[in-house]
Design an enzyme around this catalytic site. Structure first.
Site, PDB file in Angstrom:
ATOM      1  N   HIS A 153       5.816  -0.413  -2.827  1.00 18.35           N
ATOM      2  CA  HIS A 153       5.514   0.192  -3.922  1.00 18.35           C
ATOM      3  C   HIS A 153       5.196   1.554  -3.519  1.00 18.35           C
ATOM      4  O   HIS A 153       4.437   2.384  -4.403  1.00 18.35           O
ATOM      5  CB  HIS A 153       3.905   0.089  -4.365  1.00 18.35           C
ATOM      6  N   ASN A 197       0.878  -1.275  -0.504  1.00 17.78           N
ATOM      7  CA  ASN A 197      -0.057   0.433  -0.129  1.00 17.78           C
ATOM      8  C   ASN A 197       0.620   1.346  -0.283  1.00 17.78           C
ATOM      9  O   ASN A 197       2.319   1.959   0.698  1.00 17.78           O
ATOM     10  CB  ASN A 197      -1.400   0.204   0.754  1.00 17.78           C
ATOM     11  N   ASN A 218      -8.523 -12.956   5.048  1.00 11.07           N
ATOM     12  CA  ASN A 218      -9.438 -12.730   3.633  1.00 11.07           C
ATOM     13  C   ASN A 218     -10.218 -12.393   3.714  1.00 11.07           C
ATOM     14  O   ASN A 218     -10.527 -13.480   3.867  1.00 11.07           O
ATOM     15  CB  ASN A 218      -8.174 -13.380   2.307  1.00 11.07           C
TER      16      ASN A 218
HETATM   17  N1  APR Z   1     -10.271  -7.465   5.644  1.00  7.58           N
HETATM   18  C1  APR Z   1      -9.857  -8.588   4.755  1.00  7.58           C
HETATM   19  N2  APR Z   1      -8.977  -8.550   3.423  1.00  7.58           N
HETATM   20  C2  APR Z   1      -9.798  -8.069   2.436  1.00  7.58           C
HETATM   21  C3  APR Z   1     -10.871  -6.678   3.018  1.00  7.58           C
HETATM   22  C4  APR Z   1     -11.339  -6.453   4.326  1.00  7.58           C
HETATM   23  N3  APR Z   1     -11.942  -5.820   5.135  1.00  7.58           N
HETATM   24  N4  APR Z   1     -11.523  -6.350   1.435  1.00  7.58           N
HETATM   25  C5  APR Z   1     -11.248  -6.731   0.457  1.00  7.58           C
HETATM   26  N5  APR Z   1      -9.980  -7.521   1.027  1.00  7.58           N
HETATM   27  C6  APR Z   1      -8.944  -8.652  -0.060  1.00  7.58           C
HETATM   28  C7  APR Z   1      -9.570  -8.505  -1.025  1.00  7.58           C
HETATM   29  O1  APR Z   1     -10.407 -10.215  -0.916  1.00  7.58           O
HETATM   30  C8  APR Z   1      -8.576  -9.191  -2.324  1.00  7.58           C
HETATM   31  O2  APR Z   1      -8.088 -10.426  -2.200  1.00  7.58           O
HETATM   32  O3  APR Z   1      -8.384  -7.434  -0.147  1.00  7.58           O
HETATM   33  C9  APR Z   1      -7.644  -8.005  -1.820  1.00  7.58           C
HETATM   34  C10 APR Z   1      -7.140  -6.177  -2.228  1.00  7.58           C
HETATM   35  O4  APR Z   1      -6.343  -7.266  -3.107  1.00  7.58           O
HETATM   36  P1  APR Z   1      -6.293  -6.135  -4.402  1.00  7.58           P
HETATM   37  O5  APR Z   1      -7.385  -5.525  -4.972  1.00  7.58           O
HETATM   38  O6  APR Z   1      -5.918  -6.980  -5.233  1.00  7.58           O
HETATM   39  O7  APR Z   1      -4.929  -5.684  -3.667  1.00  7.58           O
HETATM   40  P2  APR Z   1      -3.628  -6.262  -3.181  1.00  7.58           P
HETATM   41  O8  APR Z   1      -3.354  -7.501  -3.722  1.00  7.58           O
HETATM   42  O9  APR Z   1      -3.336  -5.016  -2.623  1.00  7.58           O
HETATM   43  O10 APR Z   1      -3.092  -5.427  -5.007  1.00  7.58           O
HETATM   44  C11 APR Z   1      -1.511  -5.290  -5.381  1.00  7.58           C
HETATM   45  O11 APR Z   1      -1.655  -4.389  -7.637  1.00  7.58           O
HETATM   46  O12 APR Z   1      -2.950  -2.778  -8.396  1.00  7.58           O
HETATM   47  C12 APR Z   1      -1.099  -2.725  -7.708  1.00  7.58           C
HETATM   48  O13 APR Z   1       0.092  -1.831  -7.035  1.00  7.58           O
HETATM   49  C13 APR Z   1      -1.037  -1.357  -7.112  1.00  7.58           C
HETATM   50  O14 APR Z   1      -0.138  -2.355  -4.746  1.00  7.58           O
HETATM   51  C14 APR Z   1      -1.234  -2.696  -5.585  1.00  7.58           C
HETATM   52  C15 APR Z   1      -1.266  -4.603  -5.569  1.00  7.58           C
END
Ligand code: APR
Length: 246
Positions: free
Chosen positions: A118, A101, A211
């Site tokens: 990132h 994040n 998750n």
């Molecule tokens: N508690 C736990 N998990 C959650 C919650 C919550 N309240 N809300 C959503 N999630 C989960 C979703 O199910 C999903 O698996 O968080 C995850 C978010 O995934 P992404 O949106 O893909 O985000 P992330 O994994 O951080 O993305 C990685 O991708 O776009 C690029 O640079 C950006 O750092 C980012 C990277």
């Protein structure tokens, strides 16, 4: 939610705890995730906003988007998940956050050992001379420029770019050393960041996934808790505290 006794036992024997976090940990603070149901990438095209060529093609549009995100992030507060991780520092010798994040919420919650894989939306630098500009930028004359004339960009990692080496290597060392490795709120599809979970696993760490839904990591985690991080992490800490105080 019932927390596995064996996990609490593993925590009792632990010195080094790592939290590997993604956008999901900040969703309860009102910051959209990328790939979830209301994910950013369902509405916007990363190739138009989160890569260097897009920035050079249309820096105004890219900055408009980052300033929009910055406004949302500045209104947001760290939630119970961020705060619990910070509180863990009072209970364990070595607590590390490895985050994907850019929202600075772990730092605002009080965590002090953080690897930002990132980047961070609060920092900016010149694409030419790499000079950093971390104060509020002035957009009154359009996209801000460096004294050398170069365009200033946010210090975030765009698709196709390398991760900051010191942050990645620091995260990798922490993963190798970890006794318990929590994976919180990430879809674990973006590499090389997600690869750190396998580094921890291969180094013998207990991997715990938190998750709201299953991910590609669910198969390698010893413990998976499906629900909101802001509810599950405080429960784990309370359970741990109740055990060690008896
Ligand atoms: N508690 C736990 N998990 C959650 C919650 C919550 N309240 N809300 C959503 N999630 C989960 C979703 O199910 C999903 O698996 O968080 C995850 C978010 O995934 P992404 O949106 O893909 O985000 P992330 O994994 O951080 O993305 C990685 O991708 O776009 C690029 O640079 C950006 O750092 C980012 C990277």
């Amino acid at each position: 939610m019932q927390i596995d006794n064996n996990l609490i036992e593993a925590l009792k024997d632990s010195e080094s705890i790592v939290f590997f976090t993604g956008a999901g940990i900040s969703s309860e603070s009102g910051i959209a995730t990328f790939r979830g149901k209301d994910g950013i990438w369902n509405k916007l095209r990363p190739e138009e906003l989160a890569n260097f060529n897009a920035f050079m093609r249309n820096p105004e549009m890219v900055w408009e988007w980052y300033n929009h995100r910055k406004k949302i992030i500045h209104k947001a507060q760290p939630n119970a998940a961020h705060r619990t991780i910070a509180e863990m520092q009072n209970h364990f010798k070595d607590v590390t956050v490895i985050t994907q994040n850019i929202d600075n919420l772990h730092r605002r919650a009080g965590s002090n050992k953080i690897y930002e894989l990132h980047g961070n939306i609060e920092r900016n630098f010149c694409i030419n001379c790499k000079k950093f500009y971390n104060e509020e930028l002035d957009f009154s004359d359009g996209v801000p420029k460096c004294e050398c004339g170069g365009l200033i960009r946010p210090d975030v990692v765009w698709f196709g770019e390398f991760l900051p080496e010191d942050q990645f290597l620091g995260g990798e060392r922490a993963a190798m050393k970890s006794d318990v490795f929590f994976v919180v709120g990430t879809s674990a599809v973006v590499y090389p960041a997600a690869g750190l979970v396998y580094v921890a696993k291969q180094s013998g760490a207990t991997v715990v996934e938190i998750n709201i839904e299953e991910t590609p990591l669910s198969s390698i985690a010893q413990y998976s808790y499906f629900g909101k991080a802001g509810e599950i992490l405080p429960t784990i800490l309370e359970e741990y505290k109740s055990i060690i105080n008896t």
